[in-house]
Design an enzyme around this catalytic site. Structure first.
Site, mmCIF file in Angstrom:
data_model
loop_
_atom_site.group_PDB
_atom_site.id
_atom_site.type_symbol
_atom_site.label_atom_id
_atom_site.label_comp_id
_atom_site.label_asym_id
_atom_site.label_seq_id
_atom_site.Cartn_x
_atom_site.Cartn_y
_atom_site.Cartn_z
ATOM 1 N N ASP A 1 -12.854 -5.222 2.549
ATOM 2 C CA ASP A 1 -12.924 -5.546 1.124
ATOM 3 C C ASP A 1 -13.726 -6.796 0.763
ATOM 4 O O ASP A 1 -14.620 -6.746 -0.050
ATOM 5 C CB ASP A 1 -11.508 -5.694 0.564
ATOM 6 C CG ASP A 1 -10.671 -4.446 0.744
ATOM 7 O OD1 ASP A 1 -11.031 -3.574 1.550
ATOM 8 O OD2 ASP A 1 -9.622 -4.335 0.081
ATOM 9 N N GLU B 1 -0.550 -6.589 9.594
ATOM 10 C CA GLU B 1 -1.776 -5.938 9.092
ATOM 11 C C GLU B 1 -3.006 -6.521 9.788
ATOM 12 O O GLU B 1 -3.912 -5.806 10.190
ATOM 13 C CB GLU B 1 -1.863 -6.152 7.569
ATOM 14 C CG GLU B 1 -3.048 -5.454 6.913
ATOM 15 C CD GLU B 1 -3.107 -5.698 5.411
ATOM 16 O OE1 GLU B 1 -2.265 -6.474 4.878
ATOM 17 O OE2 GLU B 1 -3.990 -5.118 4.759
ATOM 18 N N TYR C 1 0.849 -1.206 0.000
ATOM 19 C CA TYR C 1 0.000 0.000 0.000
ATOM 20 C C TYR C 1 0.879 1.249 0.000
ATOM 21 O O TYR C 1 1.151 1.835 1.052
ATOM 22 C CB TYR C 1 -0.900 0.015 1.244
ATOM 23 C CG TYR C 1 -1.869 -1.143 1.323
ATOM 24 C CD1 TYR C 1 -2.823 -1.351 0.329
ATOM 25 C CD2 TYR C 1 -1.848 -2.010 2.404
ATOM 26 C CE1 TYR C 1 -3.715 -2.408 0.404
ATOM 27 C CE2 TYR C 1 -2.742 -3.077 2.494
ATOM 28 C CZ TYR C 1 -3.671 -3.260 1.490
ATOM 29 O OH TYR C 1 -4.551 -4.306 1.572
HETATM 30 C C1 DGY Z 1 -6.556 -2.858 -1.736
HETATM 31 O O1 DGY Z 1 -6.032 -2.463 -2.770
HETATM 32 O O2 DGY Z 1 -6.475 -4.009 -1.317
HETATM 33 C C2 DGY Z 1 -7.262 -1.920 -0.900
HETATM 34 O O3 DGY Z 1 -7.881 -2.523 0.189
HETATM 35 C C3 DGY Z 1 -8.164 -1.001 -1.640
HETATM 36 O O4 DGY Z 1 -8.477 0.008 -0.754
#
Ligand code: DGY
Length: 413
Positions: free
Chosen positions: A161, A384, A31
């Protein structure tokens, strides 16, 4: 050196190492940009040792606010080929290259917590943020309500998600024409800990739809098949409205819209009560049907100032069912998957939001949850998320928001 001191030092180092100058990435590689609710946690963590940097994190987040009030879920400050989908796929229309959806609005509530640590010097910065935070609330109230509950238009918007909450709505999407694309996430972490290709095809299809419609909310309301009234959004927005009312009242700012917003959201939260499940649940706004999911978002009710004996009983049951609570999905459900992201794993950030709410409402489970979270992080590190059956660290590591949870809550006994 005590264990707590070395944990604290490590947590600070993670924040400093993930600092990209005015904003903090969640973790290197997986990220590489500024994420909305991750950033709010980063600010809270920084507030423990660098208050100026804490405010700056929030100011940078709001620098990406769109003219309609929406605060995007990702701000792409600098290009990074290691992430997909990038700014070109999204086609965001704000002042900073961005995604076209938002994320749980926790930043205003966290701004209030940061102000409590910086009353005198922080006032001017809070005053400057206040109208922006209010405009964000307005955007949700204008565009995202269904019977007073707050809807998401993409699974990424809730931050959860691949939660089973969305399964039936995702099944209604035929991702025809999505085309070829290369995922980057599975190059950074074990694919078994990530959403599947089935999920990703639908994630990308929804991004392409939003981009094609220029992220016009009125058109999305008509054409997007995915619209779920979600406890994450509803409970966090309700708390944010309460916190803005408290801030605005104290600072003599315009609060005129907030009492009605709070009443609307309180009524909306009750439309998420699933009497069969005896729990707060997600509700598909297109079909008005419940998902039937006891998730960690169900337990954000206390964070929003709502207590129900049935929810305390649910939490007792879930805490007994998982060695390392709170799992993101009920471990007794056939859909539970201990390592797959939001289908089972425990997230320290959700534990903190649940725990803060419980502690504020004097519910005894709050202390137990704080202790369990401290034990989880101190034993298994700043991952995470974690496997709730054995604590295994999962997803990215050296994670900003887990470090922030340690600094601001779990590590503070
Ligand atoms: C990802 O790319 O996995 C994110 O959770 C999107 O916000």
């Amino acid at each position: 050196m005590t264990q707590q001191t070395s944990m604290e030092r490590e947590a600070r180092n993670i924040l400093v190492q993930n600092d990209r100058g005015g904003y903090t990435i969640p973790t290197e590689g997986l990220y590489p940009y500024q994420w909305n609710w991750d950033s709010a946690f980063a600010a809270l963590g920084f507030a423990e040792f660098d208050i100026d940097r804490a405010w700056q994190e929030l100011e940078t987040l709001f620098s990406g606010q769109w003219s309609n009030g929406m605060v995007p879920h990702i701000l792409f400050h600098k290009p990074d080929p290691g992430y997909y989908p990038g700014p070109d796929v999204w086609g965001g229309t704000g002042p900073v290259p961005s995604s076209g959806i938002s994320q749980p609005p926790i930043a205003p509530s966290f701004a209030r917590m940061i102000w409590a640590k910086d009353r005198a010097a922080g006032e001017a910065r809070l005053r400057a943020l206040y109208p922006k935070m209010l405009a964000w609330v307005r955007w949700f109230m204008d565009w995202r309500l269904d019977r007073g509950a707050v809807c998401i238009t993409h699974p990424w918007e809730a931050g959860r998600d691949n939660a089973p909450d969305w399964d039936s709505a995702m099944a209604m999407i035929d991702p025809q024409g999505v085309g070829d694309y290369t995922r980057r996430d599975t190059g950074h972490v074990n694919p078994e800990m990530r959403p599947t290709k089935y999920d990703y095809d639908r994630y990308i299809w929804l991004v392409q739809l939003g981009n094609r419609l220029g992220w016009n909310e009125a058109r999305l309301l008509e054409e997007n098949p995915f619209r779920i009234a979600d406890p994450t959004m509803t409970f966090t927005l309700l708390r944010t409205a309460r916190d803005l009312l408290a801030i605005g009242t104290e600072l003599g700012l315009d609060t005129s819209s907030l009492p009605d917003d709070i009443a609307t959201l309180e009524a909306g939260a009750e439309t998420l009560w699933n009497p069969d499940l005896r729990c707060y649940d997600s509700r598909n706004a297109k079909t008005d049907t419940f998902a039937g999911c006891v998730s960690n978002a169900s337990f954000l009710c206390w964070y929003a100032g709502i207590a129900r004996p049935e929810m305390s009983a649910q939490l007792d049951r879930i805490m007994d069912a998982a060695a390392y609570p709170v799992p993101s999905h009920d471990p007794t459900s056939p859909k539970f998957d201990a390592k797959r992201y939001w289908r089972g794993p425990t997230w320290a950030v959700m534990n903190m939001l649940i725990g803060v709410g419980l502690e504020e409402m004097n519910q005894s489970q709050g202390h137990a949850l704080r202790d369990a979270t401290a034990q989880l992080i101190s034993t298994f590190g700043f991952a995470e998320y974690f496997d709730p059956t054995n604590g295994d660290p999962a997803g990215g590591n050296s994670f900003t928001w887990t470090a922030a949870v340690w600094l601001a809550w779990a590590g503070r006994h």
